[in-house]
Motif scaffolding. Structure first.
Motif: not given
Length: 622
Positions: A510-511, A516-523, A543-544, A564-567
């Protein structure tokens, strides 16, 4: 004298060339033969027949015969009488549409005529025609009562003089299982299992009616079951056409709600876009020449009013999903639950296809594997739980910046809960039917109970308070709720395999990006739901802005995977995103061989028991 003789010879030659090829005749004899070769004067529309013509004398040259019927353009069938013969048979063909004229009028009798080398011959054959039956196939979380308006002496079909059968109605054996809220955790049949039952039901309809072909009229998931039947189950050419009402050919994301509760599996996984697009449509493509005709509902046109799908949609199925495979698709402004009950649908769409006249049936060509992918959708994670009678429960859903529309969809097993929404400002929001597109549907087949939306929602924590009502049973209510977002962050989830073997590893990634800019994941986590309903939560390696995990299925069947991701944004807002994948794990060679050995052993065991019992009976008689 020579001049007179020349004139006589010329007259004789001209007379010979203008004489019919079959010689002098009082009229040809036309016969109709059924599949077994028996001469008949009565048939059921769609049954296989041959036409035969016999002249009074042998022909002295090849003679082309075309069989026609009044009011229908073109021949029904053709054959050629060979030199020195007085008859010919057409190749076998299906008498499709013989009950209907092009103007839609019923023809209980059809006159068959013949032309000989383009000239209309005298004589004809009158054939009694009985209409072919209609078999109706219900969808998800439903049963034969979905077709109540069509069935019985006062139903729609009876008005046309047609006999209707709905799978599970008891007219003949055969009951599918696509789920029921009366026992939501009971395993449903798979599409494949229901397709086998559909085949048995059609066989039984053929036995009681004598029909060799039926029309299939299907709603929702019934179209997926019917496609599987045509591709994998049907052995005889017994379907005239497939008339489709609101089938999600590219799946419906609304099914993530009951699936997240572990309800009505595997049906709620098979309906998901990931399964339909990446598994089902890659494998199920054979149509056996059966033409498809589809109708899509487009009642919802405003994004704020569509809780779990893009628009236009019928609430749970988008127009694009119906159009995902090649076939003619028409549209109508109705809800999903109205497509199989509406008088307008029957009169304007279904009837037109049921009344297809001779020559109007196209032979469908199999499309290539695959389908159009549905539009990308962004969801929050699915929040599930249980509310006890007389209590409340709060669910917090975070909305990130740049979301233009946020839709909330609630699945409630009791269809009795009320909601109170508190926005990011901390103020309660009075839901307005127009501004928020509030929709409440008391029909379990839609996979949602309550939906509403917000334009340009304020970023931050939104709180949905679920409250029981007088209608809530004493046992309380299970629920699943999620938000769908237009705009904002974008989660893309992929898998390197969609069809695998037991114990074969599959990589899930998952990314997360925004503009268009990457958002670092916290979980990041993956919730894996196995075919038996059990779940396992796996922490994903981060990884980022990317996360990854390997999954190795331990049993065969369909798996649901919720990523599931959080940022956090620079402004401190929480980004909550989820993506939903499916995985089809096929049994290993060992499992397949073991099952085959067990089946053979069971058969041999039954034979041994039968022999022993037979010997005992003989010894008792002695």
């Amino acid at each position: 004298m020579k001049r007179l003789l020349s004139v006589f010879l010329l007259f004789a030659i001209l007379s010979l060339h203008t004489q019919p090829a079959f010689g002098q005749s009082d009229g040809p004899q036309i016969s109709l033969l059924d599949r077994s070769g028996k001469t008949v004067t009565s048939i059921i529309d769609g049954n296989q027949v041959r036409l035969r013509i016999r002249l009074d004398a042998d022909v002295n040259a090849q003679t082309r015969i075309a069989f026609t019927t009044p009011n229908v353009d073109g021949p029904l069938a053709e054959c050629v009488i060979q030199t020195g013969s007085d008859s010919c048979d057409t190749p076998p063909f299906h008498a499709l549409g013989w009950y209907w004229d092009p103007d839609g009028s019923a023809q209980t009798q059809r006159m068959i005529q013949a032309s000989v080398n383009g000239s209309q011959a005298s004589g004809s054959l009158t054939v009694n025609v009985i209409p072919r039956p209609v078999v109706m196939v219900h969808g998800f979380n439903s049963d034969y009562t979905a077709w109540t308006n069509y069935l019985g002496p006062n139903g729609y079909l009876a008005e046309l003089g047609l006999q209707g059968f709905a799978v599970g109605d008891g007219q003949v054996p055969g009951v599918m299982d696509t789920g029921s809220l009366s026992d939501p955790f009971k395993r449903t049949n798979s599409i494949a299992q229901n397709a086998v039952i559909l085949g048995e039901y059609i066989d039984n309809v053929q036995k009681v009616t004598g029909a060799e072909k039926v029309d299939l009229l299907v709603h929702s998931m019934g179209g997926m079951i019917s496609r599987y039947y045509l591709d994998r189950v049907m052995t005889d050419d017994n379907v005239a056409q497939l008339i489709i009402l609101g089938t999600p050919m590219a799946g419906s994301a609304c099914s993530i709600l009951p699936a997240s509760l572990g309800m009505m599996l595997p049906a709620t996984l098979e309906i998901q876009p990931g399964y339909m697009v990446n598994v089902f449509n890659q494998q199920i493509v054979k149509r056996q020449g059966v033409p498809f005709y589809a109708l899509a509902g487009k009642k919802l046109l405003d994004a704020v009013a569509s809780p779990c799908t893009p628009v236009p949609s019928d609430v749970v199925v988008t127009v694009d999903s119906v159009k995902a495979i090649p076939m003619p698709v028409e549209e109508i402004p109705l809800l999903h639950i109205e497509l199989n009950t509406s008088r307008e649908v029957f009169d304007g769409f279904v009837t037109r296809h049921l009344k297809t006249p001779p020559g109007g049936f196209e032979v469908a060509v199999d499309p290539p594997p695959g389908s159009n992918a549905p539009a990308s959708q962004q969801f929050s994670r699915v929040y599930t739980g249980h509310v006890n009678k007389g209590e409340t429960q709060e669910v917090v859903i975070n909305i990130d910046p740049n979301v233009t529309v946020a839709n909330f969809a609630l699945f409630d097993t009791t269809r009795s809960l009320d909601t109170v929404v508190t926005g990011a400002s901390g103020n309660q929001i009075q839901l307005d039917p127009l501004a928020n597109g509030v929709i409440r549907i008391d029909d379990p087949s839609t996979m949602i109970y309550l939906g509403y939306g917000f334009r340009q929602p304020r970023p931050g924590r939104w709180v949905v308070t679920l409250e029981t009502t007088d209608a809530t049973p004493a046992s309380g209510a299970d629920f699943a709720i999620a938000a769908r977002f237009d705009g904002g962050a974008l989660l893309q989830a992929t898998q390197d395999l969609t069809v695998t073997r037991v114990n074969q590893s599959v990589t899930i990634t998952g990314s997360l990006t925004a503009d268009g800019a990457p958002i670092p994941l916290t979980s990041a986590e993956a919730i894996i739901r196995a075919p038996d309903g059990s779940t396992e939560t796996r922490v994903m390696r981060i990884n980022g802005n990317q996360a990854e995990v390997e999954v190795a299925p331990r049993m065969s069947g369909i798996y649901g995977i919720e990523v599931n991701v959080l940022a956090q944004t620079a402004e401190g807002n929480t980004i909550d995103r989820a993506a939903f994948l499916t995985l089809d794990a096929e049994p290993t060679w060992f499992e397949t061989s073991r099952n085959q050995i067990l089946a053979v052993a069971l058969i041999l065991g039954l034979l041994v028991v039968s022999v022993i019992l037979a010997r005992r009976r003989r010894s008792i008689r002695r």
